[in-house]
Motif scaffolding. Structure first.
Motif, PDB file in Angstrom:
ATOM      1  N   MET A  73      17.632  -5.410   5.892  1.00 41.44           N
ATOM      2  CA  MET A  73      16.775  -4.663   6.801  1.00 41.44           C
ATOM      3  C   MET A  73      16.749  -3.183   6.425  1.00 41.44           C
ATOM      4  N   THR A  74      17.894  -2.649   5.992  1.00 37.76           N
ATOM      5  CA  THR A  74      17.910  -1.226   5.640  1.00 37.76           C
ATOM      6  C   THR A  74      17.063  -0.951   4.405  1.00 37.76           C
ATOM      7  N   LYS A  75      16.955  -1.935   3.498  1.00 38.69           N
ATOM      8  CA  LYS A  75      16.095  -1.734   2.333  1.00 38.69           C
ATOM      9  C   LYS A  75      14.637  -1.639   2.758  1.00 38.69           C
ATOM     10  N   LEU A  76      14.242  -2.447   3.718  1.00 38.20           N
ATOM     11  CA  LEU A  76      12.873  -2.387   4.226  1.00 38.20           C
ATOM     12  C   LEU A  76      12.611  -1.043   4.900  1.00 38.20           C
ATOM     13  N   ILE A  77      13.564  -0.566   5.664  1.00 42.97           N
ATOM     14  CA  ILE A  77      13.405   0.735   6.319  1.00 42.97           C
ATOM     15  C   ILE A  77      13.348   1.845   5.282  1.00 42.97           C
ATOM     16  N   ALA A  78      14.134   1.726   4.210  1.00 44.27           N
ATOM     17  CA  ALA A  78      14.095   2.728   3.147  1.00 44.27           C
ATOM     18  C   ALA A  78      12.743   2.728   2.441  1.00 44.27           C
ATOM     19  N   ILE A  79      12.162   1.560   2.240  1.00 48.86           N
ATOM     20  CA  ILE A  79      10.839   1.479   1.621  1.00 48.86           C
ATOM     21  C   ILE A  79       9.790   2.099   2.538  1.00 48.86           C
ATOM     22  N   VAL A  80       9.871   1.809   3.832  1.00 47.67           N
ATOM     23  CA  VAL A  80       8.949   2.416   4.799  1.00 47.67           C
ATOM     24  C   VAL A  80       9.112   3.928   4.796  1.00 47.67           C
ATOM     25  N   ASN A  81      10.335   4.399   4.682  1.00 50.15           N
ATOM     26  CA  ASN A  81      10.611   5.834   4.652  1.00 50.15           C
ATOM     27  C   ASN A  81       9.915   6.489   3.460  1.00 50.15           C
ATOM     28  N   VAL A  82      10.061   5.908   2.279  1.00 51.18           N
ATOM     29  CA  VAL A  82       9.461   6.485   1.076  1.00 51.18           C
ATOM     30  C   VAL A  82       7.942   6.478   1.162  1.00 51.18           C
ATOM     31  N   ILE A  83       7.381   5.356   1.601  1.00 51.54           N
ATOM     32  CA  ILE A  83       5.926   5.259   1.697  1.00 51.54           C
ATOM     33  C   ILE A  83       5.387   6.229   2.750  1.00 51.54           C
ATOM     34  N   SER A  84       6.097   6.377   3.866  1.00 46.65           N
ATOM     35  CA  SER A  84       5.653   7.283   4.919  1.00 46.65           C
ATOM     36  C   SER A  84       5.642   8.729   4.443  1.00 46.65           C
ATOM     37  N   TRP A  85       6.723   9.143   3.777  1.00 46.57           N
ATOM     38  CA  TRP A  85       6.763  10.526   3.282  1.00 46.57           C
ATOM     39  C   TRP A  85       5.730  10.755   2.187  1.00 46.57           C
ATOM     40  N   ALA A  86       5.500   9.752   1.349  1.00 54.08           N
ATOM     41  CA  ALA A  86       4.465   9.889   0.323  1.00 54.08           C
ATOM     42  C   ALA A  86       3.090  10.044   0.966  1.00 54.08           C
ATOM     43  N   GLY A  87       2.826   9.263   2.001  1.00 58.80           N
ATOM     44  CA  GLY A  87       1.562   9.395   2.723  1.00 58.80           C
ATOM     45  C   GLY A  87       1.425  10.743   3.393  1.00 58.80           C
ATOM     46  N   PHE A  88       2.518  11.236   3.965  1.00 56.03           N
ATOM     47  CA  PHE A  88       2.485  12.556   4.603  1.00 56.03           C
ATOM     48  C   PHE A  88       2.102  13.633   3.596  1.00 56.03           C
TER      49      PHE A  88
ATOM     50  N   LEU B 289      15.838   8.621  10.515  1.00 55.33           N
ATOM     51  CA  LEU B 289      16.859   8.575  11.561  1.00 55.33           C
ATOM     52  C   LEU B 289      17.478   7.189  11.678  1.00 55.33           C
ATOM     53  N   LYS B 290      16.678   6.137  11.516  1.00 54.66           N
ATOM     54  CA  LYS B 290      17.229   4.774  11.533  1.00 54.66           C
ATOM     55  C   LYS B 290      18.154   4.550  10.341  1.00 54.66           C
ATOM     56  N   LEU B 291      17.799   5.096   9.189  1.00 49.48           N
ATOM     57  CA  LEU B 291      18.666   4.956   8.018  1.00 49.48           C
ATOM     58  C   LEU B 291      19.993   5.682   8.213  1.00 49.48           C
ATOM     59  N   VAL B 292      19.944   6.839   8.833  1.00 46.48           N
ATOM     60  CA  VAL B 292      21.178   7.585   9.100  1.00 46.48           C
ATOM     61  C   VAL B 292      22.070   6.802  10.053  1.00 46.48           C
ATOM     62  N   ARG B 293      21.494   6.265  11.105  1.00 42.52           N
ATOM     63  CA  ARG B 293      22.284   5.459  12.047  1.00 42.52           C
ATOM     64  C   ARG B 293      22.887   4.238  11.377  1.00 42.52           C
ATOM     65  N   ALA B 294      22.108   3.582  10.535  1.00 41.87           N
ATOM     66  CA  ALA B 294      22.597   2.384   9.852  1.00 41.87           C
ATOM     67  C   ALA B 294      23.721   2.733   8.882  1.00 41.87           C
TER      68      ALA B 294
END
Length: 85
Positions: free
Chosen positions: A1-16, A53-58
């Motif tokens: 699950m953390t890998k999926l969140i990390a992928i979402v994190n990268v894609i989100s920042w790239a989109g930003f 923030l979810k990655l930090v908590r995990a």
């Protein structure tokens, strides 16, 4: 699950960064296109922050990262009572 969140994190920042750059620097966008680019940049920012923030908590929960030095509720209440004196 953390890998999926990390992928979402990268894609989100790239989109930003991508849509934010487009919204700020493009001269030939219509108002509608500019609004869409700004909305997508904002969505990337919000999703990136939430995923981070979810990655930090995990990582703190798994023991990979050191936890924060927050006081528990009893110690915090005791410190506040002493501060009022």
């Amino acid at each position: 699950m953390t890998k999926l969140i990390a992928i979402v994190n990268v894609i989100s920042w790239a989109g930003f960064w991508a849509f934010g750059y487009i919204a700020l620097t493009s001269d030939d966008l219509s108002k509608g296109q500019l609004t869409i680019a700004a909305i997508l940049a904002f969505a990337g920012l919000v999703m990136g922050i939430l995923a981070y923030l979810k990655l930090v908590r995990a990582s703190e929960a798994s023991g990979y990262a050191k936890g924060s030095n927050q006081l528990d509720a009893a110690a915090r209440n005791r410190a506040q009572e002493e501060w009022e004196k």
